[in-house]
Write a protein that holds these residues in place. Sequence first.
Motif, PDB file in Angstrom:
ATOM      1  N   THR A   5      -2.711   5.955  22.573  1.00  0.00           N
ATOM      2  CA  THR A   5      -3.584   6.713  21.697  1.00  0.00           C
ATOM      3  C   THR A   5      -3.892   5.866  20.466  1.00  0.00           C
ATOM      4  OG1 THR A   5      -1.758   7.730  20.483  1.00  0.00           O
ATOM      5  CG2 THR A   5      -2.529   8.864  22.475  1.00  0.00           C
ATOM      6  N   ILE A  52       0.528  15.511  22.203  1.00  0.00           N
ATOM      7  CA  ILE A  52       0.112  15.183  23.571  1.00  0.00           C
ATOM      8  C   ILE A  52       0.488  16.305  24.533  1.00  0.00           C
ATOM      9  CG2 ILE A  52       0.637  13.663  25.529  1.00  0.00           C
ATOM     10  CD1 ILE A  52       0.646  11.326  23.607  1.00  0.00           C
ATOM     11  N   LYS A  97      -1.988  19.155  24.075  1.00  0.00           N
ATOM     12  CA  LYS A  97      -3.310  18.874  24.627  1.00  0.00           C
ATOM     13  C   LYS A  97      -3.288  18.852  26.154  1.00  0.00           C
ATOM     14  CE  LYS A  97      -4.460  15.160  22.130  1.00  0.00           C
ATOM     15  NZ  LYS A  97      -5.361  14.122  21.536  1.00  0.00           N
ATOM     16  N   ALA A  98      -2.233  18.286  26.718  1.00  0.00           N
ATOM     17  CA  ALA A  98      -2.132  18.254  28.176  1.00  0.00           C
ATOM     18  C   ALA A  98      -2.003  19.664  28.754  1.00  0.00           C
ATOM     19  CB  ALA A  98      -0.943  17.400  28.597  1.00  0.00           C
ATOM     20  N   ALA A 121      -9.388  17.007  26.574  1.00  0.00           N
ATOM     21  CA  ALA A 121      -9.687  15.641  26.995  1.00  0.00           C
ATOM     22  C   ALA A 121     -10.520  14.979  25.909  1.00  0.00           C
ATOM     23  CB  ALA A 121     -10.419  15.635  28.328  1.00  0.00           C
ATOM     24  N   THR A 136      -5.825  11.571  27.560  1.00  0.00           N
ATOM     25  CA  THR A 136      -5.919  12.961  28.030  1.00  0.00           C
ATOM     26  C   THR A 136      -6.929  13.096  29.164  1.00  0.00           C
ATOM     27  OG1 THR A 136      -7.389  13.374  26.138  1.00  0.00           O
ATOM     28  CG2 THR A 136      -5.099  14.069  25.934  1.00  0.00           C
ATOM     29  N   ASN A 137      -7.986  12.288  29.167  1.00  0.00           N
ATOM     30  CA  ASN A 137      -8.894  12.267  30.318  1.00  0.00           C
ATOM     31  C   ASN A 137      -8.177  11.775  31.571  1.00  0.00           C
ATOM     32  OD1 ASN A 137     -12.114  12.641  29.967  1.00  0.00           O
ATOM     33  ND2 ASN A 137     -11.183  12.096  27.995  1.00  0.00           N
ATOM     34  N   LEU A 159      -5.003  12.020  32.245  1.00  0.00           N
ATOM     35  CA  LEU A 159      -4.097  13.067  32.717  1.00  0.00           C
ATOM     36  C   LEU A 159      -4.833  14.113  33.548  1.00  0.00           C
ATOM     37  CD1 LEU A 159      -1.919  13.519  29.505  1.00  0.00           C
ATOM     38  CD2 LEU A 159      -1.153  12.613  31.709  1.00  0.00           C
TER      39      LEU A 159
END
Length: 406
Positions: free
Chosen positions: A42, A94, A97-98, A103, A108-109, A111
């Motif tokens: 990140t 994280i 967000k996950a 995303a 994150t995209n 994931l």
Amino acid sequence: MSDTGSKPKVVLGVGGGIAAYKVCELLRRLTESGHEVRVVPTDEALRFVGEPTWAALSGHPVATGVWDTVHEVPHVRIGQSADLVLVAPATANILAKAAAGLADDLLTNTLLTARCPVVFAPAMHTEMWEHPATRANVATLRSRGAVVLDPAVGRLTGADTGRGRLPEPGELFEAARRVLRRGAAAPDLAGLRVVVSAGGTREAVDPVRFLGNHSSGKQGYALARTAAARGADVTLVAANAALPDPAGVRVVPVTSAVELAAAVEAERAGADVIVMSAAVADFRPATSVASKIKKSGGAPAPIELVENPDVLAGLVASRGRDGADQVIVGFAAETDDVVANGRAKLARKGCDLLVVNQVGGGRAFGTEDNQAVVLGADGSAVEIPRGPKEDLADRVWDLVRDRLPR
């Protein structure tokens, strides 16, 4: 694997926490053991460890945004081609967000597009880890099939100490390796709480000497590591094992058989599976003197022994006391008549499975490999040939899984 015969492809996501510096060692272990690693940090992670470091250690360019090398569609391709996505440190941000499916950056995209096993190694302050929002996010991710390792206990930033420390790189590497070995298989022990005992107990004679055995704890630690990699909530009761704490495993250190019995009893309630792989001394000195016993020039005074509690038999006897339907596994070390002695012990103890291995002559104790026969209360017998102790651990958990209530 994504391509037969190719290097395993690992996406190493790095969150914005001080523990990012430890991930450099994890990356080195992955690349030097033959994994192809793409690092996706990140923007916050780059404040702790810069892009040149990740690129040099991985051998691949580093990007954090979905607009970098846009013609390659990295926000889709990286996750699609991976055999494993490992996020370390996984910050509270994280995880949130996950869990929410956001995303807003490349990690994150990735994931969201990954169709391979995903492992999160959280690291944060204790209060953040224990916050109801974080616990809910962890539960959500686990319910979706991700492996979320519990953080270790130790020194955090500043003067703080507690649960929230990133596990050591070597143990994270072992966790990743175990997940990769299972390929696309789901974490089939997810939702289970398991207790494993390991090592060998020591019974004090005086402040210097003790009665003990040769158990190193390696097989029990392999059982704990493997269970955590398969998604279980693992507590390891460790007797005198000079081994690093497995990633994602809560370790309860003990010394004597009485201490081990008390620790296992304290952890028994709520456990779905108990695996007693520790070598527990059958006897202890009736008294342990306060000062070192000196030579007196003659024959030493005999040491009176008393019997230690039978921890395995006690667990079987108390099973169901709290309404629990536990699977209980015992271990037996034998020097001869392995199967016959094992069956007799299984009948006495009453456990569901008994893992019997032959010891002595350089076998089992302190080695990296093991072999055994697993005897079942239903009369079954499964031979496990000599191989790494983690292979035996996987086979034992397979047999346990087949005996769990549906």
